[in-house]
Enzyme design. Structure first.
Site, PDB file in Angstrom:
ATOM      1  CB  THR A  14      14.437 -12.713  -8.826  1.00  0.00           C
ATOM      2  OG1 THR A  14      15.735 -13.176  -8.461  1.00  0.00           O
ATOM      3  CG2 THR A  14      14.467 -11.224  -9.091  1.00  0.00           C
ATOM      4  NE  ARG A  66      22.498 -11.156  12.969  1.00  0.00           N
ATOM      5  CZ  ARG A  66      23.258 -11.137  11.858  1.00  0.00           C
ATOM      6  NH1 ARG A  66      23.622 -12.272  11.301  1.00  0.00           N
ATOM      7  NH2 ARG A  66      23.657 -10.016  11.335  1.00  0.00           N
ATOM      8  CB  ILE A  93      24.936 -16.229  10.053  1.00  0.00           C
ATOM      9  CG1 ILE A  93      25.904 -15.958   8.893  1.00  0.00           C
ATOM     10  CG2 ILE A  93      25.197 -17.600  10.689  1.00  0.00           C
ATOM     11  CD1 ILE A  93      27.340 -15.793   9.309  1.00  0.00           C
ATOM     12  CG  ASN A 109      21.746 -20.351   1.503  1.00  0.00           C
ATOM     13  OD1 ASN A 109      20.995 -19.380   1.363  1.00  0.00           O
ATOM     14  ND2 ASN A 109      23.060 -20.270   1.291  1.00  0.00           N
ATOM     15  CG  HIS A 111      26.735 -19.809  -2.056  1.00  0.00           C
ATOM     16  ND1 HIS A 111      26.898 -18.773  -1.160  1.00  0.00           N
ATOM     17  CD2 HIS A 111      27.873 -19.859  -2.780  1.00  0.00           C
ATOM     18  CE1 HIS A 111      28.094 -18.236  -1.330  1.00  0.00           C
ATOM     19  NE2 HIS A 111      28.708 -18.873  -2.296  1.00  0.00           N
ATOM     20  CG  ASP A 153      27.896 -20.396   2.106  1.00  0.00           C
ATOM     21  OD1 ASP A 153      26.660 -20.433   2.143  1.00  0.00           O
ATOM     22  OD2 ASP A 153      28.538 -19.367   1.842  1.00  0.00           O
TER      23      ASP A 153
END
Ligand code: GRF
Length: 201
Positions: A14, A66, A93, A109, A111, A153
């Site tokens: 979204t 990854r 991550i 990002n 959050h 973060d």
């Protein structure tokens, strides 16, 4: 000059949709040049497809590790000439190789809480809202922040928006209230990176 953006997603999309709509409607002088996912077949990729934006899934299954998946993703974003990378509901991550390959391209990002609280490794999606409710916090919100290698973060805050936590809230009601402001905050944050703004490098 229109800002070319790469968007990383993992699921519903979204926030990606809010960005696609803002670009298409002229609210944001930016163009999404590539959408990359760490999962196959997620709704966010369908949204990219419908909007005619190039997209692909870079899964660990396909690339082996990854780091290999994130390296391939970075190569693709670099080829698409992305000048900003937005993590919009991306739940891996990023491996350090991603930042090496996209040196000089800012990564941001979204959050769904008021950092520095309720962030860090493993704190994403509904877990964040559950933690806010468990702590009986009076407010929550959204933080759009810079992303740097080897931290989670912790990057500089670009935009923060607050919402109240109501008595009787549960994860669905709180997450819906936060999501509505996420969609505004991410557009506002990207505006700070437009060449005409030139205050954020
Ligand atoms: C959002 O709450 C975002 O902040 C978080 O994951 C959720 C993704 O939602 N990181 P969507 O995929 O953009 O709908």
């Amino acid at each position: 000059m229109t800002l070319p953006i790469g968007v990383l997603v993992s699921g519903r999309g979204t926030n990606l949709q809010a960005l696609l709509d803002a670009c298409a409607g002229g609210a944001l002088d930016a163009k999404i040049v590539y959408v990359a996912s760490n999962r196959d077949g997620v709704p966010a990729l369908i949204r990219a497809d419908r909007a005619g934006v190039r997209h692909a899934a870079f899964t660990v299954d396909k690339y082996g590790t990854r780091a290999a998946a994130h390296g391939a993703m970075a190569d693709t974003l670099a080829s698409a000439r992305a000048r900003l990378v937005v993590l919009a509901g991306f739940d891996h991550i990023l491996a350090p190789i991603f930042f090496v390959k996209l040196s000089g391209v800012p990564v941001i990002n979204i959050h769904p809480a008021l950092l520095p609280f309720f962030g860090g490794k493993g704190m994403h999606g509904d877990k964040v809202h559950a933690a806010v409710l468990k702590a009986k916090a009076k407010e929550s919100g959204v933080t759009v922040h810079r992303v740097h290698p080897d931290t989670v973060d912790m990057g500089e805050v670009i935009v923060q928006r607050r919402v109240p936590v109501h008595d009787g809230d549960d994860v669905p009601t709180l997450s819906a209230r936060v999501l509505a402001v996420e969609h505004e905050a991410i557009v506002e944050a990207i505006r700070r990176f437009l060449p005409s703004q030139a205050t954020v490098s």
